[in-house]
Motif scaffolding. Structure first.
Motif, short mmCIF file in Angstrom:
data_model
loop_
_atom_site.label_atom_id
_atom_site.label_comp_id
_atom_site.label_asym_id
_atom_site.label_seq_id
_atom_site.Cartn_x
_atom_site.Cartn_y
_atom_site.Cartn_z
N THR A 1 0.67 -1.16 0.19
CA THR A 1 -0.29 -0.25 0.17
C THR A 1 0.95 0.85 0.21
O THR A 1 0.26 2.68 -0.63
CB THR A 1 -0.46 0.45 1.60
OG1 THR A 1 -1.58 -1.03 1.25
CG2 THR A 1 -1.71 1.46 1.47
N PHE A 2 2.03 1.53 0.57
CA PHE A 2 2.61 2.72 0.83
C PHE A 2 4.01 2.40 0.53
O PHE A 2 5.30 3.52 0.28
CB PHE A 2 3.03 2.98 2.55
CG PHE A 2 1.55 3.14 3.24
CD1 PHE A 2 0.53 4.25 3.14
CD2 PHE A 2 0.62 1.75 3.91
CE1 PHE A 2 -0.11 4.81 3.02
CE2 PHE A 2 -0.28 2.80 4.49
CZ PHE A 2 -1.30 3.69 4.17
N GLY B 27 1.68 1.34 -4.36
CA GLY B 27 0.19 1.68 -4.46
C GLY B 27 -0.80 0.43 -5.40
O GLY B 27 -1.90 0.34 -5.43
N LEU C 263 -3.65 -1.11 -3.42
CA LEU C 263 -5.27 -0.29 -3.65
C LEU C 263 -5.79 -0.04 -5.19
O LEU C 263 -6.53 -0.50 -5.40
CB LEU C 263 -4.87 0.54 -2.81
CG LEU C 263 -4.31 1.79 -2.09
CD1 LEU C 263 -2.94 2.50 -1.71
CD2 LEU C 263 -4.92 0.69 -0.76
N ALA D 175 -9.03 4.17 -6.33
CA ALA D 175 -8.02 3.91 -6.81
C ALA D 175 -6.62 3.52 -7.88
O ALA D 175 -6.14 3.70 -8.86
CB ALA D 175 -7.13 3.13 -5.82
N VAL E 127 -4.39 7.14 -5.87
CA VAL E 127 -3.62 5.84 -4.90
C VAL E 127 -3.07 6.65 -4.46
O VAL E 127 -3.33 6.48 -3.27
CB VAL E 127 -2.79 4.92 -6.11
CG1 VAL E 127 -1.85 4.40 -4.81
CG2 VAL E 127 -2.98 4.31 -7.05
N ARG E 128 -2.82 7.81 -4.58
CA ARG E 128 -2.33 8.76 -3.98
C ARG E 128 -3.11 9.26 -2.00
O ARG E 128 -3.35 9.29 -1.77
CB ARG E 128 -1.35 9.77 -4.28
CG ARG E 128 0.20 9.56 -4.41
CD ARG E 128 1.44 10.59 -5.21
NE ARG E 128 0.49 11.85 -5.82
CZ ARG E 128 0.76 11.59 -7.42
NH1 ARG E 128 1.45 10.34 -7.67
NH2 ARG E 128 0.29 12.58 -8.27
N GLN F 195 -4.06 6.97 -0.12
CA GLN F 195 -3.43 6.39 0.65
C GLN F 195 -2.99 7.16 2.11
O GLN F 195 -2.87 7.31 3.40
CB GLN F 195 -1.79 6.87 -0.56
CG GLN F 195 -1.01 5.66 -0.83
CD GLN F 195 0.08 5.69 -1.91
OE1 GLN F 195 0.01 7.08 -1.90
NE2 GLN F 195 1.19 4.95 -1.92
N ARG F 196 -3.23 8.47 1.25
CA ARG F 196 -3.99 10.19 2.53
C ARG F 196 -5.05 9.34 3.26
O ARG F 196 -4.60 10.06 4.58
CB ARG F 196 -3.40 11.40 1.89
CG ARG F 196 -2.25 11.28 0.91
CD ARG F 196 -2.58 12.97 1.18
NE ARG F 196 -3.19 13.46 0.16
CZ ARG F 196 -3.45 13.27 -1.60
NH1 ARG F 196 -2.55 13.01 -2.00
NH2 ARG F 196 -4.74 13.19 -2.07
N ILE G 16 -5.76 6.49 4.00
CA ILE G 16 -6.34 5.30 5.22
C ILE G 16 -5.20 5.59 5.76
O ILE G 16 -5.23 5.17 7.19
CB ILE G 16 -5.42 4.56 3.95
CG1 ILE G 16 -6.45 3.31 3.45
CG2 ILE G 16 -4.59 3.10 4.96
CD1 ILE G 16 -5.66 3.02 2.24
N GLU G 17 -3.82 6.39 5.72
CA GLU G 17 -3.39 6.77 6.32
C GLU G 17 -4.12 7.76 7.53
O GLU G 17 -3.87 7.74 8.92
CB GLU G 17 -2.00 7.67 6.35
CG GLU G 17 -0.89 8.46 6.91
CD GLU G 17 0.19 8.49 6.49
OE1 GLU G 17 1.12 8.79 6.92
OE2 GLU G 17 0.02 8.66 5.61
N ARG H 55 -3.02 2.71 8.83
CA ARG H 55 -1.39 2.63 9.63
C ARG H 55 -1.18 1.94 10.26
O ARG H 55 -0.19 0.85 10.79
CB ARG H 55 -1.24 3.83 7.89
CG ARG H 55 0.38 3.45 7.88
CD ARG H 55 0.58 3.89 6.79
NE ARG H 55 2.69 4.12 6.86
CZ ARG H 55 3.23 4.88 5.74
NH1 ARG H 55 2.85 6.32 5.28
NH2 ARG H 55 4.62 4.49 5.65
#
Length: 351
Positions: A245-246, A257, A260, A288, A295-296, A299-300, A302-303, A308
């Motif tokens: 993912t990251f 990613g 994702l 995604a 995708v980015r 990621q943001r 999810i974090e 995460r």
């Protein structure tokens, strides 16, 4: 992670090559298709990090084994690499992947082969799937045959077959659970996804090879080793989920990613679902697949959901559990150091 010394790598690779060369020689009289299949099998087992053989050898030496005195060590270590290759071939088939490490895998090779003789889309898919099933089956047999024919005592062979039996069964259970989770209309809970992650990887990649090395060194009992290895295996898989993912391209071996874009259902996503920001995460995940910008964003989100950090804490909790088991007085000091070193290496992989 743990790596084989150059001379040990040479011994393991030699055992793998002997097994697969024997297979190719037996296929030779059966025609060009059989030769293409064994060539694809040999390519699938080439290179690789050889983590599982390295764990067999490391556990063997940690328990006081002499690598010069037990020639069966190399066949058993090779068996775990061939088992790993078999499971990867079948995993790629289940995931409908045609590449592994950036090059065509067994399915990819036979998809191109079918297209070369004019197969339509359906025929091409049938040939690619059949080749992957059969290649994985051949590799599973080779792994078993290596243990069956190695220079072992009857007791050692029985113990090693018990280890292989558990590894194959639990891996199959985990793989099936993973496929069923992906097909469900609802998202499975985190506990179910954690169990599948453990079953797919922890037993065959960590517990089984470490136990095998201890058996070859004459260790009569090793429950602390097995328990520590299971915790290490789950931590390793959770880190792989974080990398998928990251992680960077160099860490993941593919585009950042990728998990994702492929909408993989991992414990990371299950933890995000439990957060108050799940609606934002869900919306981001739905987009995604469209490209790097989406995708980015995923990621943001999810974090920001805390997922995460939650998975990182699960990794560290399992590493603490592994270190606690490793502190058992039943383990010789070199085995304690080995397990601690593996735990440290897994922790360093966290992206």
């Amino acid at each position: 992670m743990i790596e084989l010394a150059p001379e040990h790598r040479e011994s393991v690779d030699g055992a793998i090559d002997r097994a697969l060369t024997r297979l190719a020689a037996r296929a030779q009289p059966h025609g060009e298709s059989a030769q293409a299949l064994t060539s694809a099998v040999h390519a699938a087992a080439s290179d690789g990090k050889r983590l599982r053989p390295a764990l067999v050898v490391a556990a063997f030496t940690a328990y006081g084994g002499d690598t010069d005195a037990v020639p069966a060590l190399w066949d058993v270590a090779a068996a775990f690499e061939i088992l790993h290759t078999a499971l990867l071939v079948h995993d790629d088939l289940i995931d409908r992947d045609d590449e592994r490490r950036g090059i065509p895998n067994v399915s990819g090779r036979f998809r191109a082969r079918a297209q070369s003789f004019g197969a339509d889309a359906h025929g091409t898919a049938v040939v690619a799937d059949a080749a992957a099933v059969l290649a994985g089956d051949l590799l599973l047999f080779e792994a078993t045959r290596l243990v069956a024919t190695a220079a072992l005592t009857d007791v050692e062979r029985d113990q090693l077959f018990a280890v292989l039996d558990e590894a194959l069964l639990v891996s199959a259970v985990g793989e099936l659970a993973d496929a069923e989770h992906a097909a469900r209309a609802d998202l499975p809970d985190a506990e179910a996804l954690l169990t599948a992650a453990h079953d797919k990887t922890a037993v065959y990649s960590f517990r089984a090879p470490l136990r095998a090395g201890a058996i070859l060194a004459g260790a009569a009992s090793h429950p602390a080793l097995a328990d520590a290895a299971a915790a290490l295996g789950l931590a390793f898989q959770l880190v792989d989920d974080l990398i998928g993912t990251f992680g960077s391209r160099s860490q993941a071996g593919r585009d950042p990613g990728a998990d994702l874009r492929e909408a993989k259902r991992t414990p990371l996503i299950a933890l995000a679902r439990q957060s108050e920001s799940w609606s934002r995460v869900s919306d981001a995940l739905a987009e995604a697949h469209t490209g790097p910008i989406a995708v980015r964003r995923a990621q943001r989100e999810i974090e920001a959901s805390g997922a995460r950090a939650g998975v990182e804490e699960l990794v560290r909790a399992n590493l603490r559990r592994a270190r606690a088991h490793a502190a058992s007085p039943e383990l010789p000091p070199p085995a304690v150091m080995l397990l601690a070193g593996i735990a440290d290496a897994i922790e360093r992989r966290i992206p």
